[in-house]
Design a protein around this motif. Structure first.
Motif, PDB file in Angstrom:
ATOM      1  N   ASN A 134     -84.623 131.690  46.693  1.00 11.82           N
ATOM      2  CA  ASN A 134     -85.740 131.427  47.624  1.00 11.82           C
ATOM      3  C   ASN A 134     -86.934 130.857  46.858  1.00 11.82           C
ATOM      4  O   ASN A 134     -88.089 131.143  47.187  1.00 11.82           O
ATOM      5  N   LEU A 135     -86.656 130.072  45.835  1.00 15.37           N
ATOM      6  CA  LEU A 135     -87.677 129.690  44.864  1.00 15.37           C
ATOM      7  C   LEU A 135     -88.896 128.985  45.468  1.00 15.37           C
ATOM      8  O   LEU A 135     -90.032 129.358  45.137  1.00 15.37           O
ATOM      9  N   PRO A 136     -88.753 127.986  46.333  1.00 15.58           N
ATOM     10  CA  PRO A 136     -89.962 127.338  46.867  1.00 15.58           C
ATOM     11  C   PRO A 136     -90.882 128.318  47.603  1.00 15.58           C
ATOM     12  O   PRO A 136     -92.100 128.304  47.409  1.00 15.58           O
ATOM     13  N   ARG A 137     -90.300 129.180  48.455  1.00 10.16           N
ATOM     14  CA  ARG A 137     -91.104 130.168  49.166  1.00 10.16           C
ATOM     15  C   ARG A 137     -91.727 131.162  48.205  1.00 10.16           C
ATOM     16  O   ARG A 137     -92.882 131.555  48.355  1.00 10.16           O
ATOM     17  N   PHE A 138     -90.941 131.591  47.225  1.00  9.07           N
ATOM     18  CA  PHE A 138     -91.443 132.565  46.256  1.00  9.07           C
ATOM     19  C   PHE A 138     -92.652 132.004  45.509  1.00  9.07           C
ATOM     20  O   PHE A 138     -93.660 132.706  45.332  1.00  9.07           O
ATOM     21  N   ILE A 139     -92.572 130.762  45.078  1.00  6.04           N
ATOM     22  CA  ILE A 139     -93.674 130.154  44.329  1.00  6.04           C
ATOM     23  C   ILE A 139     -94.944 130.106  45.173  1.00  6.04           C
ATOM     24  O   ILE A 139     -96.045 130.415  44.687  1.00  6.04           O
ATOM     25  N   ARG A 140     -94.794 129.752  46.452  1.00  8.45           N
ATOM     26  CA  ARG A 140     -95.966 129.712  47.337  1.00  8.45           C
ATOM     27  C   ARG A 140     -96.617 131.079  47.466  1.00  8.45           C
ATOM     28  O   ARG A 140     -97.848 131.207  47.396  1.00  8.45           O
ATOM     29  N   HIS A 141     -95.811 132.088  47.659  1.00 10.09           N
ATOM     30  CA  HIS A 141     -96.358 133.438  47.837  1.00 10.09           C
ATOM     31  C   HIS A 141     -96.853 134.019  46.520  1.00 10.09           C
ATOM     32  O   HIS A 141     -97.817 134.802  46.520  1.00 10.09           O
ATOM     33  N   TYR A 142     -96.232 133.641  45.427  1.00  6.48           N
ATOM     34  CA  TYR A 142     -96.711 134.088  44.111  1.00  6.48           C
ATOM     35  C   TYR A 142     -98.108 133.537  43.859  1.00  6.48           C
ATOM     36  O   TYR A 142     -98.999 134.252  43.377  1.00  6.48           O
ATOM     37  N   ALA A 143     -98.315 132.277  44.192  1.00  8.25           N
ATOM     38  CA  ALA A 143     -99.607 131.634  43.949  1.00  8.25           C
ATOM     39  C   ALA A 143    -100.724 132.255  44.776  1.00  8.25           C
ATOM     40  O   ALA A 143    -101.888 132.266  44.349  1.00  8.25           O
ATOM     41  N   SER A 144    -100.381 132.790  45.951  1.00  9.16           N
ATOM     42  CA  SER A 144    -101.411 133.351  46.833  1.00  9.16           C
ATOM     43  C   SER A 144    -101.524 134.871  46.750  1.00  9.16           C
ATOM     44  O   SER A 144    -102.279 135.482  47.509  1.00  9.16           O
ATOM     45  N   ALA A 145    -100.786 135.491  45.831  1.00  8.03           N
ATOM     46  CA  ALA A 145    -100.837 136.952  45.696  1.00  8.03           C
ATOM     47  C   ALA A 145    -102.231 137.401  45.270  1.00  8.03           C
ATOM     48  O   ALA A 145    -102.887 136.730  44.466  1.00  8.03           O
ATOM     49  N   PRO A 146    -102.719 138.515  45.796  1.00  9.47           N
ATOM     50  CA  PRO A 146    -104.056 138.999  45.427  1.00  9.47           C
ATOM     51  C   PRO A 146    -104.186 139.252  43.930  1.00  9.47           C
ATOM     52  O   PRO A 146    -103.221 139.650  43.266  1.00  9.47           O
ATOM     53  N   LYS A 147    -105.346 139.011  43.405  1.00  9.80           N
ATOM     54  CA  LYS A 147    -105.605 139.248  41.983  1.00  9.80           C
ATOM     55  C   LYS A 147    -105.463 140.742  41.678  1.00  9.80           C
ATOM     56  O   LYS A 147    -105.801 141.589  42.483  1.00  9.80           O
ATOM     57  N   GLY A 148    -104.950 141.014  40.483  1.00  5.59           N
ATOM     58  CA  GLY A 148    -104.815 142.397  40.049  1.00  5.59           C
ATOM     59  C   GLY A 148    -103.535 143.076  40.497  1.00  5.59           C
ATOM     60  O   GLY A 148    -103.300 144.232  40.172  1.00  5.59           O
ATOM     61  N   THR A 149    -102.695 142.356  41.261  1.00  2.68           N
ATOM     62  CA  THR A 149    -101.435 142.938  41.709  1.00  2.68           C
ATOM     63  C   THR A 149    -100.285 142.441  40.840  1.00  2.68           C
ATOM     64  O   THR A 149    -100.428 141.468  40.090  1.00  2.68           O
ATOM     65  N   ASP A 150     -99.161 143.106  40.937  1.00  2.00           N
ATOM     66  CA  ASP A 150     -97.924 142.611  40.334  1.00  2.00           C
ATOM     67  C   ASP A 150     -97.475 141.452  41.217  1.00  2.00           C
ATOM     68  O   ASP A 150     -96.893 141.646  42.284  1.00  2.00           O
ATOM     69  N   LYS A 151     -97.740 140.227  40.787  1.00  2.00           N
ATOM     70  CA  LYS A 151     -97.521 139.064  41.647  1.00  2.00           C
ATOM     71  C   LYS A 151     -96.051 138.843  41.979  1.00  2.00           C
ATOM     72  O   LYS A 151     -95.724 138.364  43.069  1.00  2.00           O
ATOM     73  N   THR A 152     -95.174 139.206  41.065  1.00  2.00           N
ATOM     74  CA  THR A 152     -93.747 139.022  41.337  1.00  2.00           C
ATOM     75  C   THR A 152     -93.303 139.921  42.482  1.00  2.00           C
ATOM     76  O   THR A 152     -92.668 139.468  43.439  1.00  2.00           O
ATOM     77  N   LYS A 153     -93.638 141.202  42.409  1.00  2.00           N
ATOM     78  CA  LYS A 153     -93.243 142.118  43.476  1.00  2.00           C
ATOM     79  C   LYS A 153     -93.958 141.777  44.775  1.00  2.00           C
ATOM     80  O   LYS A 153     -93.368 141.854  45.857  1.00  2.00           O
ATOM     81  N   HIS A 154     -95.221 141.404  44.668  1.00  2.00           N
ATOM     82  CA  HIS A 154     -95.955 141.051  45.873  1.00  2.00           C
ATOM     83  C   HIS A 154     -95.303 139.856  46.568  1.00  2.00           C
ATOM     84  O   HIS A 154     -95.104 139.854  47.792  1.00  2.00           O
ATOM     85  N   ALA A 155     -94.960 138.849  45.797  1.00  2.00           N
ATOM     86  CA  ALA A 155     -94.358 137.643  46.378  1.00  2.00           C
ATOM     87  C   ALA A 155     -92.992 137.941  46.985  1.00  2.00           C
ATOM     88  O   ALA A 155     -92.632 137.389  48.035  1.00  2.00           O
ATOM     89  N   LEU A 156     -92.206 138.800  46.348  1.00  2.00           N
ATOM     90  CA  LEU A 156     -90.895 139.159  46.867  1.00  2.00           C
ATOM     91  C   LEU A 156     -90.992 139.708  48.288  1.00  2.00           C
ATOM     92  O   LEU A 156     -90.255 139.302  49.188  1.00  2.00           O
ATOM     93  N   PHE A 157     -91.909 140.670  48.490  1.00  2.00           N
ATOM     94  CA  PHE A 157     -92.037 141.280  49.809  1.00  2.00           C
ATOM     95  C   PHE A 157     -92.840 140.409  50.764  1.00  2.00           C
ATOM     96  O   PHE A 157     -92.549 140.367  51.963  1.00  2.00           O
TER      97      PHE A 157
END
Length: 385
Positions: A134-157
């Motif tokens: 799901n790489l394209p979607r993951f990258i979009r959500h990773y880029a918009s993850a809130p600062k200070g969070t685990d961006k990988t886990k945040h983007a996954l969910f």
């Protein structure tokens, strides 16, 4: 130069096509249920049927594995099995409340994904495949993850959140209507969850919350949603905190019910809005392995110990003793709540092997069940008037 650019574009197009074909191939069908033999379920009565009852709490621990989350239909089929067997036992009535474990909805993140995910040797491998497919979607959500969070886990969910909310509601709404019971639907990690004007569970943009929805016997979500207020250390990098003072009391056919998600049951602040209002408690939980129960209690996890906790007991008493003293067993009666059930997740989720127990509060005594080992269990607690 022009030929080089053309060749590059062709190569990128070919590689993109190959990736796209790989990403969509071998995915589970989200509409397919289960045709395997029924799983074994053990049914246990916590207390004898009293002379006068107001209803009952069913603590339901389905034994779950990754393949059980390949589709919402399969998950629903498995959960239906435990309720069907409870009905055959005579434990389903108009005042029944079924309580499921913490995180039972969270693994819907894997629904409809590549089948290799369900066969992965460990969670890290499974999640890596989920990201790559799901790489394209993951990258979009990773880029918009809130600062200070685990961006990988945040983007996954985050990237699966809207679909997970829809599937979660469908599964538990159908079960509530089919069996005419109230359901405390464990919990699910969702991005900014809310109930819209039509009664549908929706998600927004922002933080992730470990969230519980309560379903009425008609299949509708009973507002409000319950958000975990005290995430433990493993959750804090990717989930936000709810407000402990916002813990609601749900009016059910069996009486006024409070719902606390796992660690929230350890903090007096979570009981503020429940004290002398809730008549019983439902607590969805998860513990990583059963071995912690007999091991030394390492102390509060994720937040400072409340002032009424004797921290000199750290490492001197067992985890089981600590649950009896400082969770529902100790804090419920202080808040005027003398009945309740605490249900733990059980299964083999890749390399995580939670072995569920059920904690039941009767009067001022907390009873702790034996662990569920590779089997589903249903516990029945009759609620006294």
């Amino acid at each position: 130069m022009k030929k080089t650019i053309i060749r590059l574009l062709v190569a990128v197009t070919i590689l993109g096509g190959i990736y796209w074909l790989w990403s969509i191939s071998g995915r589970a069908d989200e509409t397919i249920g289960n045709t395997e033999p029924q799983k074994t379920t053990e049914l246990s009565a916590i207390n004898p049927l009293p002379d006068t009852i107001r209803g009952n709490l069913l603590g339901i621990q389905p034994y779950l594995t990754p393949i059980d989350y390949s589709s919402k239909a399969r998950l629903g089929w498995i959960l239906e099995e435990q309720l069907s067997q409870a009905r055959e036992k005579g434990w389903i009535n108009n005042n029944t409340i079924a309580v499921y474990p913490e995180y039972i909805g969270t693994w819907l993140v894997a629904a409809g994904e590549k089948t290799s995910i369900y066969e992965a040797p460990d969670m890290q491998s499974a999640m890596t495949t989920l990201v790559l497919s799901n790489l394209p979607r993951f990258i979009r959500h990773y880029a918009s993850a809130p600062k200070g969070t685990d961006k990988t886990k945040h983007a996954l969910f985050s990237m699966k959140s809207a679909r997970m909310a829809e599937q979660y509601q469908q599964v538990f709404s159908n079960l509530a209507k089919q069996f005419n019971v109230t359901i405390v639907a464990g919990s699910i990690v969702l991005e900014e969850p809310y109930i819209d004007k039509s009664g549908n569970l929706r998600t927004g943009k922002g933080s992730l919350y470990n969230t519980t929805a309560v379903f009425s016997p008609e299949g509708s979500i009973m507002p409000p949603l319950v958000k975990k207020a005290f995430p433990i250390n493993d959750e804090k990098p990717f989930t936000a905190c709810g407000k402990p003072g916002d813990m609601p009391v749900f009016l059910t056919k069996a009486g006024n019910m409070g719902v606390l998600i796992c660690a929230d049951s350890w903090y007096p602040e979570a009981y503020t809005g429940l004290a002398n209002k809730a008549e019983f408690l439902a607590v969805p939980s998860l513990a990583s392995t059963d071995s912690i129960w007999k091991g030394p209690w390492m102390g509060y996890n994720g937040a400072a110990a409340p002032v009424d906790v004797d921290t000199t007991r750290y490492r001197k008493i067992t985890e089981e003793d600590a649950w009896a003293s400082y969770s529902m067993g100790g804090r419920g009666p202080k808040a005027g709540i003398h009945q309740g059930i605490n249900v733990f997740f059980t299964g083999d989720m890749w390399d995580m092997h939670p072995e569920g127990r059920v904690l039941s509060l009767i009067g001022d005594s907390l009873n702790i069940s034996a662990p569920a080992l590779k089997t589903s269990k249903v516990y029945n607690l009759w609620l006294k008037n």
